[in-house]
Design an enzyme around this catalytic site. Structure first.
Site, PDB file in Angstrom:
ATOM      1  N   CYS A  46     -19.222 -79.143  10.778  1.00 56.36           N
ATOM      2  CA  CYS A  46     -19.401 -80.419  10.233  1.00 56.36           C
ATOM      3  C   CYS A  46     -19.380 -81.630  11.284  1.00 56.36           C
ATOM      4  CB  CYS A  46     -18.373 -80.454   8.982  1.00 56.36           C
ATOM      5  SG  CYS A  46     -18.475 -79.263   7.874  1.00 56.36           S
TER       6      CYS A  46
HETATM    7  N1  LIG Z   1     -17.373 -74.861   6.553  1.00 58.54           N
HETATM    8  C1  LIG Z   1     -16.822 -76.258   6.193  1.00 58.54           C
HETATM    9  O1  LIG Z   1     -15.593 -76.263   6.238  1.00 58.54           O
HETATM   10  C2  LIG Z   1     -17.614 -76.930   5.382  1.00 58.54           C
HETATM   11  C3  LIG Z   1     -16.927 -78.416   4.897  1.00 58.54           C
HETATM   12  C4  LIG Z   1     -17.812 -79.339   4.039  1.00 58.54           C
HETATM   13  C5  LIG Z   1     -19.127 -79.054   4.053  1.00 58.54           C
HETATM   14  N2  LIG Z   1     -19.748 -78.048   4.813  1.00 58.54           N
HETATM   15  C6  LIG Z   1     -21.287 -78.040   4.460  1.00 58.54           C
HETATM   16  O2  LIG Z   1     -21.416 -77.056   3.373  1.00 58.54           O
HETATM   17  C7  LIG Z   1     -22.709 -76.498   3.701  1.00 58.54           C
HETATM   18  C8  LIG Z   1     -22.566 -74.675   4.031  1.00 58.54           C
HETATM   19  O3  LIG Z   1     -21.654 -74.619   4.992  1.00 58.54           O
HETATM   20  P1  LIG Z   1     -20.786 -73.329   5.313  1.00 58.54           P
HETATM   21  O4  LIG Z   1     -19.874 -73.328   6.418  1.00 58.54           O
HETATM   22  O5  LIG Z   1     -20.375 -72.670   3.774  1.00 58.54           O
HETATM   23  O6  LIG Z   1     -22.127 -72.198   5.723  1.00 58.54           O
HETATM   24  P2  LIG Z   1     -21.947 -70.627   5.894  1.00 58.54           P
HETATM   25  O7  LIG Z   1     -22.928 -70.632   7.161  1.00 58.54           O
HETATM   26  O8  LIG Z   1     -20.573 -70.243   5.954  1.00 58.54           O
HETATM   27  O9  LIG Z   1     -22.582 -70.272   4.630  1.00 58.54           O
HETATM   28  C9  LIG Z   1     -24.031 -70.562   4.232  1.00 58.54           C
HETATM   29  C10 LIG Z   1     -24.601 -69.171   3.430  1.00 58.54           C
HETATM   30  O10 LIG Z   1     -26.032 -69.535   3.115  1.00 58.54           O
HETATM   31  C11 LIG Z   1     -26.645 -68.249   3.372  1.00 58.54           C
HETATM   32  N3  LIG Z   1     -28.029 -68.719   3.254  1.00 58.54           N
HETATM   33  C12 LIG Z   1     -28.607 -69.329   4.068  1.00 58.54           C
HETATM   34  N4  LIG Z   1     -29.830 -69.555   3.936  1.00 58.54           N
HETATM   35  C13 LIG Z   1     -29.911 -68.916   2.453  1.00 58.54           C
HETATM   36  C14 LIG Z   1     -31.110 -68.935   1.673  1.00 58.54           C
HETATM   37  N5  LIG Z   1     -32.160 -69.309   1.953  1.00 58.54           N
HETATM   38  N6  LIG Z   1     -30.767 -68.481   0.418  1.00 58.54           N
HETATM   39  C15 LIG Z   1     -29.364 -67.848   0.197  1.00 58.54           C
HETATM   40  N7  LIG Z   1     -28.393 -68.009   1.082  1.00 58.54           N
HETATM   41  C16 LIG Z   1     -28.880 -68.378   2.379  1.00 58.54           C
HETATM   42  C17 LIG Z   1     -26.065 -67.695   4.664  1.00 58.54           C
HETATM   43  O11 LIG Z   1     -26.198 -66.272   4.457  1.00 58.54           O
HETATM   44  C18 LIG Z   1     -24.511 -67.849   4.388  1.00 58.54           C
HETATM   45  O12 LIG Z   1     -23.877 -66.956   3.859  1.00 58.54           O
HETATM   46  C19 LIG Z   1     -23.117 -77.044   5.194  1.00 58.54           C
HETATM   47  O13 LIG Z   1     -24.319 -78.118   4.850  1.00 58.54           O
HETATM   48  C20 LIG Z   1     -21.818 -77.571   5.716  1.00 58.54           C
HETATM   49  O14 LIG Z   1     -22.141 -78.910   6.657  1.00 58.54           O
HETATM   50  C21 LIG Z   1     -19.164 -77.095   5.276  1.00 58.54           C
END
Ligand SMILES: NC(=O)c1ccc[n+]([C@@H]2O[C@H](COP(=O)([O-])OP(=O)(O)OC[C@H]3O[C@@H](n4cnc5c(N)ncnc54)[C@H](O)[C@@H]3O)[C@@H](O)[C@H]2O)c1
Length: 428
Positions: free
Chosen positions: A260
């Site tokens: 992030c």
């Molecule tokens: N990790 C954090 O602490 C956090 C906090 C706030 C916001 N975010 C935001 O949330 C979003 C997700 O982050 P995250 O950390 O959960 O990512 P992550 O990589 O842990 O999870 C994303 C998931 O999406 C799946 N994926 C990818 N393409 C896909 C598709 N076309 N269809 C279905 N599934 C698909 C992946 O396999 C993965 O399991 C990002 O935009 C991030 O910036 C993350």
């Protein structure tokens, strides 16, 4: 009412579990078959989420996982939590959102609600995502289906951070979309904060993350300035934080990490250009924060030099690969940059991280894939010329480290409460 959550990562999985615990029937979708398989067996793949939390809702029948997107037909509401990285030119890569939009559009039902949660620039929901959903479904947003944005506020590794208790900001494409989205989140989250549009909600998340990036840059800069003056920035922050108003502590470190803070502000920088605007605070913070690994490596050189050693030929252990304490997430971790810089200068580099036993393949740091954490024992740790603390996991025994290592470079003030001898610890 059935809710589908697309993307079952650090954000999507805890959110799914919270909805399921609240009695909402949840269908989790992910393109990663291994994740789907694990969840079906009631197993978690995220360290701070216990498997029991998954198995409980699987057994109760309120949560199931699949890779079959045609099952989107079953859902009244869809929440998208897919990655939003930067590409190699450091521009927003919203291809995961677009791909998800294309996969779900053919199965979208009239009357359903789509909410994007992935952090992104203002306009992604009501321009980019809306267009692919409308094109693929033949339905019109705001008329045939509802569309909204709600930013995630996940704080991995923080035991006091509970999805249900973190207020949820929501913006809708139309007032009716907002109403639908507020109703959905109100089923699982205590406080929902409505805002006037998807763009206001997208911008809220970017403010929150830019705020962190800028303030971390400020203390990183003060670290270098105060260090030159012989003043310990950690002592100064601890003293400043006793002020009961108008101050909030941020702590320096070896550089930004995670999915992030190093990334999201640049989504805004990119979009701002379209409006002829410059994001000078974001650029400056980025410049200062990305200079930190070089500063830290200089300190390693100083520490080794003090022992008549050079970086070249020395063996250096980087302690902590995860980007923050007590998590197993090493995405964008500055530890990789530190390891690479030390290796380029001729050091023999290894790492220790109990939460990352082996490095998985990544696009940016491909050549570390398969490298294993060293073991934590006296025989192994004493072989290193220097130990560089990059992440202060609470489970590490820092007293043992002080007994086993003469040269410690500490970017996290992890050794503050440990008895050490003069010259043994270099704050960096
Ligand atoms: N990790 C954090 O602490 C956090 C906090 C706030 C916001 N975010 C935001 O949330 C979003 C997700 O982050 P995250 O950390 O959960 O990512 P992550 O990589 O842990 O999870 C994303 C998931 O999406 C799946 N994926 C990818 N393409 C896909 C598709 N076309 N269809 C279905 N599934 C698909 C992946 O396999 C993965 O399991 C990002 O935009 C991030 O910036 C993350």
């Amino acid at each position: 009412m059935k809710t589908a959550v697309v993307g079952l990562g650090y954000v999507g999985l805890p959110l799914s579990l919270q909805f399921a615990r609240s009695g909402v029937s949840v269908l989790g979708l992910d393109v990663d078959a291994a994740k789907v398989d694990a969840l079906r067996k009631g197993k978690s793949y995220i360290k701070h989420i216990p498997s029991e939390a998954v198995s409980e809702v699987v057994k109760a029948g309120t949560f199931s996982a699949t890779s079959d997107f045609s099952r989107i037909r079953e859902a009244d509401a869809l929440i998208i939590c897919v990655p939003t990285p930067l590409n190699k030119n450091r521009e927003p890569d919203i291809s995961f959102i677009i791909d998800t939009g294309k996969s779900i559009a053919p199965y979208l039902r009239p009357g359903s609600l789509v909410v994007l949660e992935s952090t992104t620039y203002p306009g992604t929901t009501d321009e980019d995502l809306r267009e692919v959903l409308e094109a693929g479904s033949g339905l019109k947003a705001g008329r045939d289906f509802h569309l909204a944005f709600s930013p995630e506020r996940e704080d991995p590794g923080n035991p006091d951070s509970k999805v249900a208790l973190i207020p949820k900001v929501v913006g809708g494409y139309t007032p009716a979309c907002l109403e639908k989205a507020v109703a959905l989140y109100s089923r699982a989250v205590k406080t929902v904060v409505p805002v006037s549009s998807c763009r206001a909600a997208e911008a809220t998340k970017l403010l929150e993350n830019t705020f962190r990036s800028v303030n971390i840059a400020l203390v990183n800069e003060l670290k270098t300035v105060y260090s030159a003056m012989g003043i310990d920035v950690w002592e100064v922050i601890d003293a400043a934080r006793t002020k009961p108003f108008g101050f909030m502590p941020f702590y320096p470190g070896p550089g930004l990490g995670g999915h992030c803070i190093p990334i999201d502000p640049f989504y805004l920088t990119w979009k701002a250009r379209e409006f002829g605007q410059h994001t000078r605070f974001i650029e400056l913070a980025g410049e200062i924060n990305t200079a930190m690994p070089a500063y830290v490596v200089h300190k390693v050189a100083d520490a080794l030099n003090d022992r008549q050693k050079a970086i070249k030929g020395s063996s250096v252990l980087v302690l902590g690969l995860a980007y923050k304490p007590n998590v197993d997430d090493e995405r964008e971790s500055p530890s990789y940059v530190l390891m690479e810089m030390l290796q380029e200068r001729g050091a023999k580099v290894a790492y220790y991280d109990p939460y990352v036993p082996v490095i998985k393949p990544t696009r940016e740091h491909a050549h570390w894939a398969g490298t294993r954490s060293v073991a934590w024992n006296k025989k192994t740790i004493t072989t290193f010329d220097a130990v560089l603390i990059a992440t202060n996991h609470a489970c590490v025994n820092y007293e043992q480290l002080a007994d086993w290592t003469e040269c410690i470079v500490d970017t996290r003030n992890a050794m503050a409460k440990v008895g050490t001898s003069p010259g043994q610890v270099w704050k960096a």
